[in-house]
Design a protein around this motif. Structure first.
Motif, PDB file in Angstrom:
ATOM      1  N   LEU A  23      67.870  27.990  73.140  1.00  0.00           N
ATOM      2  CA  LEU A  23      67.645  28.102  74.592  1.00  0.00           C
ATOM      3  C   LEU A  23      68.382  29.332  75.140  1.00  0.00           C
ATOM      4  O   LEU A  23      67.854  30.077  75.963  1.00  0.00           O
ATOM      5  N   SER A  24      69.599  29.535  74.630  1.00  0.00           N
ATOM      6  CA  SER A  24      70.386  30.693  75.115  1.00  0.00           C
ATOM      7  C   SER A  24      69.653  31.995  74.845  1.00  0.00           C
ATOM      8  O   SER A  24      69.590  32.878  75.712  1.00  0.00           O
ATOM      9  N   GLN A  25      69.044  32.085  73.671  1.00  0.00           N
ATOM     10  CA  GLN A  25      68.301  33.313  73.351  1.00  0.00           C
ATOM     11  C   GLN A  25      67.101  33.493  74.276  1.00  0.00           C
ATOM     12  O   GLN A  25      66.813  34.593  74.744  1.00  0.00           O
ATOM     13  N   GLU A  26      66.447  32.364  74.567  1.00  0.00           N
ATOM     14  CA  GLU A  26      65.276  32.462  75.473  1.00  0.00           C
ATOM     15  C   GLU A  26      65.713  32.913  76.869  1.00  0.00           C
ATOM     16  O   GLU A  26      65.081  33.757  77.494  1.00  0.00           O
ATOM     17  N   ILE A  27      66.836  32.361  77.316  1.00  0.00           N
ATOM     18  CA  ILE A  27      67.337  32.741  78.647  1.00  0.00           C
ATOM     19  C   ILE A  27      67.738  34.213  78.657  1.00  0.00           C
ATOM     20  O   ILE A  27      67.439  34.947  79.601  1.00  0.00           O
ATOM     21  N   ARG A  28      68.348  34.653  77.538  1.00  0.00           N
ATOM     22  CA  ARG A  28      68.753  36.075  77.449  1.00  0.00           C
ATOM     23  C   ARG A  28      67.522  36.971  77.562  1.00  0.00           C
ATOM     24  O   ARG A  28      67.532  37.956  78.301  1.00  0.00           O
ATOM     25  N   ARG A  29      66.462  36.587  76.850  1.00  0.00           N
ATOM     26  CA  ARG A  29      65.223  37.400  76.904  1.00  0.00           C
ATOM     27  C   ARG A  29      64.651  37.390  78.328  1.00  0.00           C
ATOM     28  O   ARG A  29      64.264  38.424  78.857  1.00  0.00           O
ATOM     29  N   PHE A  30      64.680  36.233  78.958  1.00  0.00           N
ATOM     30  CA  PHE A  30      64.155  36.099  80.332  1.00  0.00           C
ATOM     31  C   PHE A  30      64.920  37.031  81.274  1.00  0.00           C
ATOM     32  O   PHE A  30      64.338  37.762  82.065  1.00  0.00           O
ATOM     33  N   ILE A  31      66.237  37.030  81.144  1.00  0.00           N
ATOM     34  CA  ILE A  31      67.064  37.873  82.025  1.00  0.00           C
ATOM     35  C   ILE A  31      66.766  39.345  81.783  1.00  0.00           C
ATOM     36  O   ILE A  31      66.567  40.133  82.713  1.00  0.00           O
ATOM     37  N   MET A  32      66.671  39.735  80.520  1.00  0.00           N
ATOM     38  CA  MET A  32      66.390  41.141  80.195  1.00  0.00           C
ATOM     39  C   MET A  32      65.099  41.592  80.871  1.00  0.00           C
ATOM     40  O   MET A  32      65.065  42.582  81.610  1.00  0.00           O
ATOM     41  N   ILE A  48      77.150  36.390  79.525  1.00  0.00           N
ATOM     42  CA  ILE A  48      77.716  35.080  79.904  1.00  0.00           C
ATOM     43  C   ILE A  48      76.728  33.941  79.644  1.00  0.00           C
ATOM     44  O   ILE A  48      76.925  32.822  80.115  1.00  0.00           O
ATOM     45  N   VAL A  49      75.677  34.215  78.864  1.00  0.00           N
ATOM     46  CA  VAL A  49      74.629  33.198  78.650  1.00  0.00           C
ATOM     47  C   VAL A  49      75.181  31.953  77.972  1.00  0.00           C
ATOM     48  O   VAL A  49      75.124  30.844  78.525  1.00  0.00           O
ATOM     49  N   GLU A  50      75.774  32.093  76.779  1.00  0.00           N
ATOM     50  CA  GLU A  50      76.266  30.913  76.052  1.00  0.00           C
ATOM     51  C   GLU A  50      77.346  30.169  76.855  1.00  0.00           C
ATOM     52  O   GLU A  50      77.351  28.941  76.916  1.00  0.00           O
ATOM     53  N   LEU A  51      78.226  30.920  77.474  1.00  0.00           N
ATOM     54  CA  LEU A  51      79.308  30.260  78.233  1.00  0.00           C
ATOM     55  C   LEU A  51      78.726  29.398  79.351  1.00  0.00           C
ATOM     56  O   LEU A  51      79.138  28.257  79.564  1.00  0.00           O
ATOM     57  N   THR A  52      77.722  29.941  80.053  1.00  0.00           N
ATOM     58  CA  THR A  52      77.145  29.179  81.170  1.00  0.00           C
ATOM     59  C   THR A  52      76.381  27.963  80.660  1.00  0.00           C
ATOM     60  O   THR A  52      76.484  26.859  81.208  1.00  0.00           O
ATOM     61  N   VAL A  53      75.615  28.138  79.566  1.00  0.00           N
ATOM     62  CA  VAL A  53      74.885  26.984  78.990  1.00  0.00           C
ATOM     63  C   VAL A  53      75.886  25.918  78.559  1.00  0.00           C
ATOM     64  O   VAL A  53      75.745  24.736  78.889  1.00  0.00           O
ATOM     65  N   VAL A 249      88.688  32.135  72.577  1.00  0.00           N
ATOM     66  CA  VAL A 249      87.550  31.439  71.975  1.00  0.00           C
ATOM     67  C   VAL A 249      86.364  32.393  71.964  1.00  0.00           C
ATOM     68  O   VAL A 249      86.187  33.179  72.894  1.00  0.00           O
ATOM     69  N   ASN A 250      85.563  32.317  70.918  1.00  0.00           N
ATOM     70  CA  ASN A 250      84.397  33.193  70.797  1.00  0.00           C
ATOM     71  C   ASN A 250      83.337  32.741  71.811  1.00  0.00           C
ATOM     72  O   ASN A 250      82.742  31.681  71.669  1.00  0.00           O
ATOM     73  N   GLY A 251      83.087  33.552  72.792  1.00  0.00           N
ATOM     74  CA  GLY A 251      82.189  33.189  73.903  1.00  0.00           C
ATOM     75  C   GLY A 251      80.728  33.235  73.552  1.00  0.00           C
ATOM     76  O   GLY A 251      79.882  33.027  74.426  1.00  0.00           O
ATOM     77  N   HIS A 252      80.396  33.490  72.276  1.00  0.00           N
ATOM     78  CA  HIS A 252      78.988  33.446  71.863  1.00  0.00           C
ATOM     79  C   HIS A 252      78.773  32.412  70.759  1.00  0.00           C
ATOM     80  O   HIS A 252      77.687  32.319  70.208  1.00  0.00           O
ATOM     81  N   ASP A 253      79.834  31.627  70.453  1.00  0.00           N
ATOM     82  CA  ASP A 253      79.731  30.559  69.443  1.00  0.00           C
ATOM     83  C   ASP A 253      79.622  29.235  70.199  1.00  0.00           C
ATOM     84  O   ASP A 253      80.607  28.711  70.721  1.00  0.00           O
ATOM     85  N   MET A 254      78.424  28.673  70.245  1.00  0.00           N
ATOM     86  CA  MET A 254      78.154  27.518  71.089  1.00  0.00           C
ATOM     87  C   MET A 254      79.060  26.347  70.724  1.00  0.00           C
ATOM     88  O   MET A 254      79.621  25.678  71.588  1.00  0.00           O
ATOM     89  N   GLU A 255      79.215  26.103  69.422  1.00  0.00           N
ATOM     90  CA  GLU A 255      79.998  24.942  68.984  1.00  0.00           C
ATOM     91  C   GLU A 255      81.462  25.093  69.411  1.00  0.00           C
ATOM     92  O   GLU A 255      82.065  24.189  69.977  1.00  0.00           O
ATOM     93  N   GLU A 256      81.992  26.303  69.188  1.00  0.00           N
ATOM     94  CA  GLU A 256      83.397  26.549  69.546  1.00  0.00           C
ATOM     95  C   GLU A 256      83.583  26.430  71.056  1.00  0.00           C
ATOM     96  O   GLU A 256      84.532  25.837  71.549  1.00  0.00           O
TER      97      GLU A 256
END
Ligand SMILES: Cc1ncc(C[n+]2csc(CCOP(=O)(O)OP(=O)(O)O)c2C)c(N)n1
Ligand SMILES: CC(=O)[C@@H](O)[C@H](O)COP(=O)(O)O
Ligand SMILES: [Mg+2]
Length: 623
Positions: A23-32, A48-53, A249-256
């Motif tokens: 979903l994060s990737q889809e949102i990133r593409r949408f924003i672009m 800030i996509v993953e952090l917000t999700v 924390v890695n802001g692009h690692d969803m699990e972390e």
């Protein structure tokens, strides 16, 4: 999934990690695609996509309050809270703002546009929550540059002693609009890259992965972290504020991210969660951008990237002003340039490259910038402080108390003066004349073309006698390559159109001189047009000369404290009964949108001026 169909973030809680990442990737593409079409804030939102999700997965907005500092990076939040469809008309009149706006959604508990207010607002909300014996979470998402501004530090200092829990998420991409600056930024870089932290982070992260609950993880790692704190964090700002800190924390690692957010959610005290992200994530040109080119963008072709439009015959005011300051800097080594984090916006890149020893980016710190300029001036330098009009509101007392009261020679360039358009109410430069007119010693200038601007700058530097303010809009002006060296008589106005027999006079300044001249000449009207290029001091000879005509004062600033109101006061004090009409902004904030539309809704369009002139001519004919 069709991003535009998202109504609210509740669905996220049913998704697993992989689905959240997809979903994060889809949102990133949408924003672009969307922001490259409409323009807006591009790289901050990609980062800030993953952090917000993850935040909307872990927390329960709108009951939990999520506040974005500045708010320019709240597009993902707006998409997840049912506003994706509006992105076709992002920042256009009548559609969604580029910042959080309470009237737009219950998911926007706060609103801003100016930096560094989120933590203070969050503390207020959290305090009220506890007084009401309520128990929702309050989360302030603050960028690394916004974190380093005065108000953020004031709030952090207070938070360290407050018992009202706030979760502060530091979204650290090591970028402001351009490269971030300052000791605090360097400290964050140390944390981000320190070996000790890498070891702890790797172990810590694996500990967190194994844990079932955040609190156990937190307890289990507290000892290690205290050890680390002694070594790495001891001198970090957060430890000094007696605030708990978790990360980075890695802001692009969803699990972390989810683990970390679940941990801070369960804590019984305030905490700073330090998240490392990449500004522009997913679009390489934006990821590599260090100059701010992809921070705020106009429409552009994603396949080609942002191509700075080369204005052959036109340029922004900022460019014209910066070019002349640079021209003078070659001649005069006492001239210094200061910007509060707006090198790109104020077009100061060339000056910073050519005069690094005399150019200072102080970060988002308008108050410090102004008093820093005062210090340079008392020690014999001539500072040019370039600051957006609306951001200069932060430095009102510094301009008053530290510059004007000591009557220090300097030049303040108020950029983005007047209506700015799509950034809206927080960014329109419509208050500067009101707040400056009451300050003694300050000279306020508004040029209408490049030559006049250069003469004003020359006057300020040559006379070296007072603080001068030169205000100019976000607009474009005709470009002349030649620089002028002459000056102006301080307080002198200019007769653009003048005939003794004319019964009506339009008084304008800045960009509106050309507009008013066109209205009068294209309609062949017997009307004077006076260029009031010095807002303070006013041209008293001219005021007397036009006092027997019907005066229309046109300006795109707040009416209260405008030039028109100063003229009316002058005539009253000199017992002259003068017919005056005032065209200015009433007692309200102006929303976002394209400038012609905003002028129309404020009854300040060229057509409105023509109508006002015709009314005045009729009145004079009848009298
Ligand atoms: C008082 C004030 N000064 C300057 C700005 C202009 N500005 C908007 S965003 C920004 C940089 C923000 O950087 P950061 O907080 O790190 O957020 P990021 O965009 O990196 O996510 C600046 C300087 C502002 N909005 N308010
Ligand atoms: C969010 C913010 O405050 C800045 O990015 C601002 O939008 C820049 O304005 P300009 O685009 O006029 O430089
Ligand atoms: Mg940043």
């Amino acid at each position: 999934m069709n991003i535009e169909e998202i109504k609210n973030p509740q669905f996220l809680k049913q998704l697993n990690i992989n689905e959240l990442e997809d979903l994060s990737q889809e949102i990133r593409r949408f924003i672009m695609q969307s922001v490259a079409t409409t323009g807006g804030h591009f790289s901050s939102n990609l980062g800030i996509v993953e952090l917000t999700v993850a935040m909307h997965y872990v927390f329960d907005a709108p009951r939990d309050k999520i506040i974005f500092d500045v708010g320019h990076q709240s597009y993902v939040h707006k998409i997840l809270t049912g506003r994706a469809k509006e992105f076709k008309r992002l920042r256009q009149f009548g559609s969604i703002s580029g910042f959080q706006r309470r009237h737009e959604s219950e998911y926007d508990p706060w609103e801003a546009g100016h930096s560094s207010t989120a933590i203070s607002g969050a503390i207020g909300i959290a305090t009220a929550r506890d007084l009401n014996h309520d128990d929702y979470n309050v989360i302030a998402v603050v960028g690394d540059a916004a974190m380093m501004s005065g108000e953020s530090f004031e709030a952090l200092n207070y938070l360290g002693s407050s018992k009202h829990k706030v979760i502060v998420i530091l979204n650290d991409n090591n970028m402001s609009i351009s490269k971030n600056v300052g000791g605090f930024s360097n400290m964050l870089s140390d944390i981000r890259t320190s070996k000790q932290y890498k070891d702890v982070k790797d172990n810590y992260t694996s500990w967190m992965m194994r844990s079932k609950t955040g609190q156990r993880v937190y307890d289990a790692t507290k000892k290690v972290k205290d050890k680390v704190k002694e070594r790495v964090l001891a001198d970090s700002a957060f430890a000094q504020f007696d605030l708990d800190y978790i990360g980075p924390v890695n802001g692009h690692d969803m699990e972390e991210l989810i683990r970390a957010l679940e941990t801070v959610k369960e804590l019984d005290h305030s905490v700073i969660l330090h998240v490392i992200t990449t500004k522009g994530k997913g679009y390489p040109l934006a990821e590599e951008d260090k100059s701010g080119l992809y921070h705020g963008v106009g429409p552009f072709d994603l396949s080609k990237g942002v191509i700075k439009p080369h204005h052959l015959h036109h340029q922004m005011w900022s460019e014209a002003i910066a070019n002349h300051i640079e021209y003078l800097m070659h001649e005069h080594d006492d001239i210094c340039v200061i910007t509060p984090a707006m090198i790109a916006g104020s077009q100061l890149g060339d000056i910073f490259k050519k005069f690094p020893a005399r150019s200072f980016d102080v970060g988002i710190a308008e108050e410090h910038a102004a008093t820093f300029a005062a210090g340079l001036s008392v020690a014999g330098k001539f500072p040019f402080l370039a600051v957006y009009s609306s951001f200069s509101q932060r430095a009102y007392d510094q301009i008053n108390h530290d510059i004007a009261r000591m009557d220090l020679p300097c030049l303040i360039g108020l950029d983005r003066a007047g209506l700015v358009g799509s950034d809206g109410s927080t960014h329109h430069g419509v208050f500067d004349i009101s707040y400056l007119l009451a300050i003694p010693n300050v000279i306020i200038m508004a040029p209408h073309n490049q030559y006049e601007a250069e003469r004003m700058i020359n006057t300020a530097y040559t006379l070296h006698d007072h603080p001068y303010v030169i205000r100019y809009s976000k607009g474009m002006i005709h470009k002349h390559s030649r620089h002028v060296t002459n000056t102006l008589q301080v307080g002198s106005w200019d007769e653009i159109v003048y005939k003794k027999e004319n019964k009506v006079t339009v008084v304008v300044y800045g960009d509106h001189v050309r507009m008013a001249k066109n209205v009068v000449e294209q309609n062949n009207l017997p009307v004077n047009v006076i260029n009031a290029r010095f807002i303070k001091p006013m041209d008293e000879e001219m005021l007397k000369e036009i006092s027997n005509t019907h005066i229309i004062v046109y300006e795109t600033v707040m009416h209260k404290g405008s030039l028109g109101s100063a003229m009316a006061l002058y005539y009253e004090e000199h017992h002259r009964n003068v017919k005056m009409d005032f065209m200015a902004i009433g007692d309200h904030y102006v929303t976002h949108g394209d400038i012609p539309t905003l002028l129309h809704i404020e009854n300040l369009s060229p057509e409105d001026l023509l109508h006002k002139i015709k009314e005045a001519l009729d009145e004079e004919r009848k009298s």
